[in-house]
Write a protein that holds these residues in place. Structure first.
Motif, short mmCIF file in Angstrom:
data_model
loop_
_atom_site.label_atom_id
_atom_site.label_comp_id
_atom_site.label_asym_id
_atom_site.label_seq_id
_atom_site.Cartn_x
_atom_site.Cartn_y
_atom_site.Cartn_z
N SER A 196 1.94 19.60 -9.84
CA SER A 196 3.70 20.23 -9.39
C SER A 196 3.41 21.01 -8.57
N GLY A 197 1.76 22.48 -8.07
CA GLY A 197 1.99 23.64 -8.13
C GLY A 197 2.75 22.75 -6.28
N LEU A 198 1.17 21.78 -6.18
CA LEU A 198 1.22 21.62 -4.30
C LEU A 198 2.48 20.85 -4.39
N MET A 199 3.40 20.47 -4.75
CA MET A 199 5.03 19.23 -5.02
C MET A 199 5.81 20.55 -4.60
N THR A 200 6.02 21.40 -6.24
CA THR A 200 6.81 22.42 -5.99
C THR A 200 7.03 23.39 -4.73
N ASP B 110 1.11 -1.38 -0.18
CA ASP B 110 0.20 0.29 -0.01
C ASP B 110 0.65 0.68 0.03
N SER B 111 1.49 1.43 -0.69
CA SER B 111 2.37 2.52 -1.32
C SER B 111 1.81 4.15 -0.32
N LEU B 112 2.65 4.45 0.01
CA LEU B 112 2.52 5.20 1.18
C LEU B 112 2.67 7.12 -0.60
N PHE B 113 3.61 6.68 -1.17
CA PHE B 113 3.86 7.58 -2.19
C PHE B 113 2.10 8.70 -2.23
N ALA B 114 2.51 10.23 -2.33
CA ALA B 114 1.97 11.34 -2.23
C ALA B 114 1.95 12.36 -2.30
N VAL B 115 0.95 13.03 -3.00
CA VAL B 115 1.39 14.62 -2.99
C VAL B 115 1.11 15.75 -1.77
N HIS B 116 1.79 15.49 -0.34
CA HIS B 116 0.17 16.47 0.88
C HIS B 116 -0.46 15.73 0.76
N GLY B 117 -1.15 14.77 0.73
CA GLY B 117 -2.55 13.96 1.06
C GLY B 117 -2.63 13.87 -0.86
N SER B 118 -2.11 14.54 -1.93
CA SER B 118 -2.99 13.94 -2.62
C SER B 118 -2.19 12.40 -3.52
N ASP C 73 -12.34 15.67 -4.59
CA ASP C 73 -12.59 16.93 -4.23
C ASP C 73 -11.13 17.56 -5.27
N ARG C 74 -10.74 19.07 -4.81
CA ARG C 74 -10.38 19.30 -6.34
C ARG C 74 -8.93 20.14 -4.74
N VAL C 75 -8.07 20.54 -4.91
CA VAL C 75 -7.27 21.26 -3.60
C VAL C 75 -7.28 23.12 -4.52
N LEU D 248 2.07 16.05 -13.14
CA LEU D 248 1.90 17.09 -13.25
C LEU D 248 1.35 17.98 -12.89
N ARG D 249 0.92 18.18 -13.94
CA ARG D 249 0.20 19.62 -14.60
C ARG D 249 -1.60 19.61 -14.62
N ASP D 250 -1.76 17.91 -14.21
CA ASP D 250 -3.11 17.60 -13.49
C ASP D 250 -3.67 18.47 -12.03
N PRO D 251 -5.05 18.63 -12.53
CA PRO D 251 -5.48 19.12 -10.64
C PRO D 251 -5.02 18.83 -9.86
N ALA D 252 -4.35 18.39 -8.49
CA ALA D 252 -4.04 18.36 -7.58
C ALA D 252 -5.40 17.48 -6.97
N LEU D 253 -6.25 16.28 -6.12
CA LEU D 253 -7.10 16.23 -6.42
C LEU D 253 -7.11 15.66 -4.40
N ARG D 254 -7.81 15.55 -3.94
CA ARG D 254 -8.10 14.95 -2.32
C ARG D 254 -7.99 13.65 -2.31
N GLU D 255 -7.82 13.05 -1.36
CA GLU D 255 -8.60 11.48 -0.99
C GLU D 255 -10.03 11.35 -1.73
#
Length: 638
Positions: A491-495, A394-402, A484-486, A474-481
């Motif tokens: 990319s913006g959330l990550m970097t 169950d990989s935990l790799f995610a971008v601040h919850g996304s 919902d959209r962040v 990276l250019r896709d909208p960041a989504l919550r679990e």
């Protein structure tokens, strides 16, 4: 107009006064406070110095100890009010200063570190022969309400400590219980505990103690007279232990072992005058609890005693994988070429000589260079660490919850065979690096903490897959679990909108994990109450994980790892790698595919064969490497 100006001026002055008052009122609030007590400086016979001080009575804090001795200048952090110093030069002046430090928030909620007003200091010269009282002679007797300790020895004050079987070379020798100027003291009895006493002198600002007396087992007044079992253990050879105790009147003795949830009965033995049970070879670095219970005619336990012990650490019978193709030689040192062992082949260590492992490869027996072998950490470091290789289920790799599609909550490529038959994990790590990790783990254990490993070796296949799959999103909208959209792209959330890049968190081609020299890990409490809180969750692939945001817990982890020669990454608080070892041995290789347990393995019972999933071949006949073997119900073959 002038009235308006005067009104605004008055309001400004009032606001400034309010801010100044709030600043000075909050400046000293929330600081950690020590409980009453003294700094105890204990000189051991081996040259080590143990320090003990009162704990804090306010919310959780860490302890900072500034140490100066000869050319040594360092600051150590600990989670418990004790510290052990080793390797100090004799004849030099030792100066220590202890204070408490905690995470707090300022007036506007900004995080800051605050320290205690009070600090403990000690200054003394370390002589060749410590000028402290010698160890007193101690006896322990059952007494009313506890154990009566009596001792004889020279000293102004005497400190009683509780010690136990779980003390390691990196751990201070006990827990202070009581300070007295008398020659005896009654302390509450505690099952399995041992007690010791140090004699000391009063010094300016601290108490100086000499070596500890030989530990005395705490008496239990509830046992029948003469009915104590006096259960002890001894290590008869590396990792091989025997239990011994005195026989008493009973139907039988039940020898039991704690399996993590209950006591498992191993054997029932008829009573004799002197009892012995051979526990066999225990796992490397394993923590074990044994109990012997005297059972009466009614099937009830008249009495029981327990011992706990740490098995020594050695690679014997451990699983290793070459990080590159290695030559199998007849002799350690590289004499007499026998065969070539492909990188990633599972081997079992039969012996160790210098930088060489004796192994079996097919039907050949020979030696390979251990410096280029990854060893399975649970079979080597054992219980000094815990393991949760989430990329295997169950990989935990995610971008601040996304979540990252096809990555988060998935089994990453190359991790299919990392789960073991007993529910554990494989955690391959280069052998020279594993030795350093053990030292770091023992230092954490001395603070009541344990290193929890989330990843060691990572196949290059998983590295490439994770990078390429994430880059496409990276250019896709960041989504919550919940979908919902962040409000920004992944990319913006990550970097942080370009301050960093994907390569700050995931390697594009080859990473240190692929070479077997990197770890992703955190800290947890030894009592099982959970992980320490960091500034982000582990494997949060975003700028929130940058080390410039490290809280005190992350700095504590950093101290354990850098203290043994590891280096970190500025983008990930959890990542540490052994660049020094890589340079020392000239390691440039990596493995593309994952590893498994498939191959021959040995223990004191004989040879067995495991499949890639870790299952032993049992009650079957198979042809392996051109030879036919018959395996019994336990998986052994001749």
């Amino acid at each position: 107009m002038q009235r308006l100006i005067r009104a605004w001026t008055a309001a400004g002055i009032a606001l400034l006064a309010l801010l100044l008052a709030a600043f000075f009122l909050t400046r000293g609030s929330g600081r950690p406070r020590f409980e009453e007590g003294d700094l105890l400086v204990c000189l051991n016979g081996d040259g080590a110095v143990e320090l003990y001080w009162p704990q804090t009575s306010t919310p959780p804090a860490l302890y900072e100890t500034e140490i100066s001795c000869g050319e040594t200048r360092e600051t150590r952090r600990s989670a418990v009010p004790a510290l052990k110093l080793s390797g100090l030069p004799a004849g030099e002046e030792l100066t220590v200063r202890v204070r408490a430090v905690a995470d707090r928030k300022g007036l506007f909620g900004k995080p800051r570190h605050v320290t205690s007003w009070k600090s403990f200091r000690a200054k003394l010269v370390l002589p060749e022969a410590p000028e402290a009282p010698e160890a007193p002679e101690v006896t322990a007797l059952p007494g009313d309400g506890g154990t009566l300790l009596r001792w004889t020895g020279e000293g102004e004050v005497f400190q009683v400590f509780r010690t136990g079987d779980t003390v390691t070379p990196a751990t201070p020798g006990g827990v202070p219980l009581a300070l007295t100027g008398e020659g005896e003291l009654t302390v509450p009895s505690e099952e399995g505990a041992r007690l010791t006493v140090r004699a000391g002198w009063k010094r300016r600002g601290f108490l100086l103690f000499g070596p500890a007396a030989s530990p005395a087992r705490a008496g239990d007044p509830n046992l029948p007279s003469g009915g104590r079992l006096n259960l002890t253990y001894q290590e008869t050879s590396p990792r091989v232990f025997a239990l011994e105790w005195e026989g008493t009147q009973c139907l039988y003795f039940a020898v039991q072992r704690w399996d993590g949830g209950d006591w498992e009965t191993l054997v029932r033995l008829p009573p004799e005058e002197h009892m012995r049970y051979d526990a066999g070879r225990l796992g490397s670095g394993s923590y074990n609890r044994f109990r012997v219970a005297a059972v009466n005619q009614n099937g009830e336990q008249d009495q029981a005693e327990e011992v706990s012990l740490w098995a020594s650490v050695s690679p014997l019978y451990g699983t290793v994988w070459p990080i590159q193709d290695l030559t199998l030689y007849e002799d350690p040192g590289g004499q007499g070429r026998l065969a070539s062992v492909p990188g990633g082949t599972a081997l079992c260590v039969l012996a160790e000589a210098g930088d060489w492992f004796r192994v079996r490869h097919g039907e050949e027996y020979g030696w390979v260079d251990s410096r280029f072998c990854m060893i399975n950490l649970p079979e080597y470091v054992g219980d000094y660490c815990s393991y949760d290789i989430t990329n295997s289920y169950d990989s935990l790799f995610a971008v601040h919850g996304s979540p990252i599609r096809e990555v988060t909550h998935q089994v990453l490529p190359g991790y299919e065979d990392v789960r073991t038959e007993d529910g554990g994990f494989l955690a391959p790590y280069l052998y020279p690096c594993a030795k350093k990790l053990l030292t770091a783990a023992q230092a954490a254990q001395a603070d009541g903490l344990r290193l929890k490993i989330y990843e060691a070796f990572r196949p290059q296949r998983a590295t490439r897959f994770s990078y390429d799959t994430t880059e496409k999103q990276l250019r896709d909208p960041a989504l919550r679990e919940n979908g919902d959209r962040v409000g920004m792209t992944l990319s913006g959330l990550m970097t942080d909108n370009g301050r960093f890049n994907l390569g700050s968190f995931l390697a594009r081609t080859i990473s240190s994990h692929n070479r077997g020299i990197a770890l992703d890990l955190t800290l947890e409490k030894l009592d099982g109450s959970g992980e320490l809180e960091m500034q982000s969750v582990i494997h949060d692939l975003s700028w929130y994980s940058e080390t410039y945001l490290n809280n005190l817990n992350a700095k504590l982890l950093e101290g354990y790892m850098t203290g043994v020669g590891m280096t970190g990454l500025s983008s990930e608080w959890w990542h540490f790698q052994d660049d020094a070892t890589r340079k020392a041995i000239g390691l440039n290789s990596s493995l593309y595919e994952g590893v498994s347990l498939q191959g021959w393995t040995q223990d004191d019972g004989g040879w067995r064969y495991r499949t890639a999933g870790g299952e032993y071949l049992r009650s079957t006949t198979r042809t392996i490497d051109g030879k036919t073997y018959t395996f019994d119900a336990k998986g052994y073959t001749e």
